[in-house]
Enzyme design. Structure first.
Site, PDB file in Angstrom:
ATOM      1  N   ARG A 239       0.805  -1.215   0.000  1.00  0.00           N
ATOM      2  CA  ARG A 239       0.000   0.000   0.000  1.00  0.00           C
ATOM      3  C   ARG A 239       0.843   1.272   0.000  1.00  0.00           C
ATOM      4  NH1 ARG A 239      -4.362  -1.015   4.352  1.00  0.00           N
ATOM      5  NH2 ARG A 239      -2.395  -1.199   5.425  1.00  0.00           N
TER       6      ARG A 239
ATOM      7  N   LYS B  84       1.308 -19.544   6.078  1.00  0.00           N
ATOM      8  CA  LYS B  84       0.456 -19.826   7.214  1.00  0.00           C
ATOM      9  C   LYS B  84       0.232 -18.531   7.982  1.00  0.00           C
ATOM     10  CE  LYS B  84       2.000 -21.500  11.374  1.00  0.00           C
ATOM     11  NZ  LYS B  84       2.733 -20.607  12.243  1.00  0.00           N
TER      12      LYS B  84
ATOM     13  N   LYS C 278      13.300 -26.905   5.806  1.00  0.00           N
ATOM     14  CA  LYS C 278      14.509 -27.105   6.612  1.00  0.00           C
ATOM     15  C   LYS C 278      15.262 -28.328   6.085  1.00  0.00           C
ATOM     16  CE  LYS C 278      12.586 -25.195  10.874  1.00  0.00           C
ATOM     17  NZ  LYS C 278      13.413 -24.141  11.439  1.00  0.00           N
TER      18      LYS C 278
ATOM     19  N   GLU D 162      10.959 -24.194  22.311  1.00  0.00           N
ATOM     20  CA  GLU D 162      11.536 -22.875  22.053  1.00  0.00           C
ATOM     21  C   GLU D 162      11.807 -22.169  23.375  1.00  0.00           C
ATOM     22  OE1 GLU D 162       9.848 -20.917  18.309  1.00  0.00           O
ATOM     23  OE2 GLU D 162       8.105 -21.795  19.244  1.00  0.00           O
TER      24      GLU D 162
ATOM     25  N   HIS E   4       3.382 -27.450  11.552  1.00  0.00           N
ATOM     26  CA  HIS E   4       4.761 -27.948  11.617  1.00  0.00           C
ATOM     27  C   HIS E   4       4.859 -29.351  12.242  1.00  0.00           C
ATOM     28  CE1 HIS E   4       5.476 -23.902  10.518  1.00  0.00           C
ATOM     29  NE2 HIS E   4       5.594 -23.376  11.717  1.00  0.00           N
TER      30      HIS E   4
ATOM     31  N   LYS F 128       6.620 -22.641  24.228  1.00  0.00           N
ATOM     32  CA  LYS F 128       7.444 -21.431  24.301  1.00  0.00           C
ATOM     33  C   LYS F 128       8.041 -21.329  25.698  1.00  0.00           C
ATOM     34  CE  LYS F 128       5.646 -19.647  20.403  1.00  0.00           C
ATOM     35  NZ  LYS F 128       6.418 -19.639  19.187  1.00  0.00           N
TER      36      LYS F 128
HETATM   37  C1  BG6 Z   1       6.266 -20.197  13.281  1.00  0.00           C
HETATM   38  C2  BG6 Z   1       5.427 -19.942  14.486  1.00  0.00           C
HETATM   39  O1  BG6 Z   1       5.502 -20.750  12.246  1.00  0.00           O
HETATM   40  O2  BG6 Z   1       7.319 -21.097  13.620  1.00  0.00           O
HETATM   41  C3  BG6 Z   1       6.270 -19.399  15.614  1.00  0.00           C
HETATM   42  O3  BG6 Z   1       4.397 -19.018  14.164  1.00  0.00           O
HETATM   43  C4  BG6 Z   1       7.447 -20.298  15.899  1.00  0.00           C
HETATM   44  O4  BG6 Z   1       5.482 -19.237  16.800  1.00  0.00           O
HETATM   45  C5  BG6 Z   1       8.190 -20.611  14.617  1.00  0.00           C
HETATM   46  O5  BG6 Z   1       8.280 -19.626  16.810  1.00  0.00           O
HETATM   47  C6  BG6 Z   1       9.269 -21.662  14.858  1.00  0.00           C
HETATM   48  O6  BG6 Z   1      10.064 -21.759  13.722  1.00  0.00           O
HETATM   49  P1  BG6 Z   1      11.607 -22.143  13.823  1.00  0.00           P
HETATM   50  O7  BG6 Z   1      12.056 -22.188  12.394  1.00  0.00           O
HETATM   51  O8  BG6 Z   1      12.277 -21.055  14.613  1.00  0.00           O
HETATM   52  O9  BG6 Z   1      11.676 -23.467  14.517  1.00  0.00           O
END
Ligand code: BG6
Length: 483
Positions: free
Chosen positions: A51, A147, A181, A215, A239, A330
């Site tokens: 935009r 996504k 990956k 994570e 994932h 997380k």
């Molecule tokens: C994303 C999620 O799709 O994947 C995130 O929205 C997540 O919440 C991320 O942190 C993890 O990806 P990667 O590549 O860091 O393992």
């Protein structure tokens, strides 16, 4: 040792949402790295569309800053100046008519045309309609979407229908960056390019499988998105589901997009509905409250899970009786993604008191320290008789292949090049996405109806106690979370 770079055909890629976060962090740096690697022809065009009113030079300056920051290069890097030459910009009104003719005039005859919709899904329909209506997209064009692809089956289906109005399925590239990956693709290589594992890859020999994506980061900064999503929508439906499919699927007859995706789809369709006692949800909290999920999400009443653990069963001949335990969260102790396959114990021990053979375990580390570890029993060295000990056969891909992490292409680099090459193997098909939502929808609905709150867990821990019990109940344990 990194494989030979094969240049892709000449292309024009339009990035809708070019001024957004994903374009800055992943798409532009990814294209830059492929350019430096020699994979992108010097005639290719990368057209930003958003935009914001700005000219080509304005966008080039913006892209230069993003690439410097996220690809770790200096702004005076000579490659960067060459790369910026490929860039152009058109201000676009996704819901109106402004900018579309200008965009059309930038597209070249004969080049591959790709349209990357790095925008809110609510704009997919508007953009697809205008691309088709202005004759910008044709039967050979490709459209890339990100996504979240819907938030339930109904919305995913609606998105599929919107795209199908203007694009054939073979033109639609739905990204799940986990499939880009290197180590995730390696799951297929390990399984189907070796004879060693496949004969044992079934319920007769595998006791259980653990899939972990842990994570250390929280949701601060993206709380408003995450709070409407939670770990099931954000990680499990996509994932984790993809990892599960690659581990559990039958060998495809060929490494070809539909053959691979057909087999993944069969796994999703064979998932048993999840029982309420087979899932644990958690929410991180910090001593004193500061840094807790509820602060990060800026919603003091949120019931959204930042952690989930589940026991999943696949109802088919290969896996009947072998549970798959999935966990993701997380603010956990370590950032680690791995798949662990625990085999059954040998049926009979010939070694009386000298030690009971333990089950073999194969761990595939996806990130960090990508590699494989196979635990095997050997004789403990020394004169003390036949004593058994379990030791790891440990392989780091970086060491084995002589590559360091910097040589490994980022998932987006690989996936964007696959779009240009026209290879959909690592992209999700519409029916696959819908099947994944069809399985997760009842899990989410049951939770929404239950009015329960997620189990609290300490930031920096391994997750809620309840998740440990999920395993203990079956006389099993989660693997320790270690980076
Ligand atoms: C994303 C999620 O799709 O994947 C995130 O929205 C997540 O919440 C991320 O942190 C993890 O990806 P990667 O590549 O860091 O393992």
């Amino acid at each position: 040792m990194v494989s030979r770079v094969i240049p892709v055909d000449d292309f024009d890629i339009v990035i809708f949402g070019a001024t957004g976060d994903l374009a800055h962090r992943k798409i532009l740096p990814g294209l830059f790295r492929r350019f430096v690697a020699g994979q992108i022809p010097a005639t290719a065009r990368i057209i930003g569309a958003a935009r914001t009113e700005q000219d080509d030079d304005g966008f080039r300056a913006e892209a230069a800053s993003a690439i410097a920051e996220f690809a770790g290069v200096k702004k005076n890097d000579p490659h960067l100046a060459q790369f910026l030459e490929l860039l152009g910009y058109t201000a676009i009104d996704a819901k109106g008519e402004g900018g579309w003719n200008a965009l059309k005039s930038r597209m070249r005859e004969g080049a591959v045309h790709a349209f990357y919709l790095s925008v809110a899904p609510s704009l997919f329909g508007d953009i697809a309609e205008r691309l088709a209506g202005h004759g910008i997209a044709d039967d050979n064009s490709r459209v890339v979407v990100e996504k979240p692809f819907g938030r339930d089956l109904a919305s995913a289906r609606a998105l599929n229908q919107v795209l199908a109005r203007h694009f054939d399925e073979h033109q639609v590239y739905r990204i799940d960056h986990y499939l880009g990956k290197e180590t995730v693709q390696n799951l297929m290589a390990v399984r189907f390019a070796n004879i060693l594992f496949e004969p044992l890859w079934n319920a007769q020999h595998v006791d259980h499988v653990q899939i972990t994506v842990a994570e250390t980061v929280g949701v601060a900064g993206r709380g408003s998105y995450y709070d409407k999503s939670g770990a099931i929508r954000d990680m499990v439906q996509n994932h984790m589901m993809q990892l599960l499919c690659l581990i559990a699927m039958e060998p495809p007859y060929h490494f070809d997009p539909d053959a691979v995706r057909d087999e993944k789809l069969k796994v999703i369709r064979a998932l048993e509905p999840l029982k309420p006692e087979d899932i644990v949800r958690g929410q991180y909290h910090a001593e004193g409250g500061d840094g807790s999920y509820l602060d990060d999400a800026e919603n003091p009443d949120s019931r959204t899970e930042s952690y989930v653990a589940m026991k999943v069963r696949i109802s088919n001949w290969r896996w009947q009786g072998t549970p798959f335990y999935l966990r993701t969260g997380k603010k956990l102790r370590a950032r680690t993604s791995e798949i662990a396959i625990t085999f059954k114990e040998p049926p009979h021990s010939i070694f009386d008191d000298s030690g009971v053979p333990k089950a073999n375990e194969l761990v595939i580390r996806l990130q960090p320290n990508e590699g494989m570890n196979l635990k095997v029993m050997i004789k403990e060295p020394g004169p003390g008789g036949m004593r058994l000990v379990q030791v790891p056969l440990d392989m780091s891909f970086a060491v084995a292949l002589g590559a360091d992490g910097a040589d490994m292409p980022d998932a987006y680099e690989r996936l964007i090049m696959d779009v240009i090459r026209g290879n959909q193997t690592l992209f999700m098909r519409g029916d696959e996405v819908e099947a994944a939502w069809a399985w997760t929808d009842p899990i989410i609905e049951a939770w929404e109806d239950s009015k329960r709150r997620p189990e609290p867990y300490d930031s920096g821990s391994s997750g809620p106690e309840e998740a440990l019990r999920l395993m203990h109940r079956d006389n099993r344990r989660w693997r320790e979370l270690r980076a």
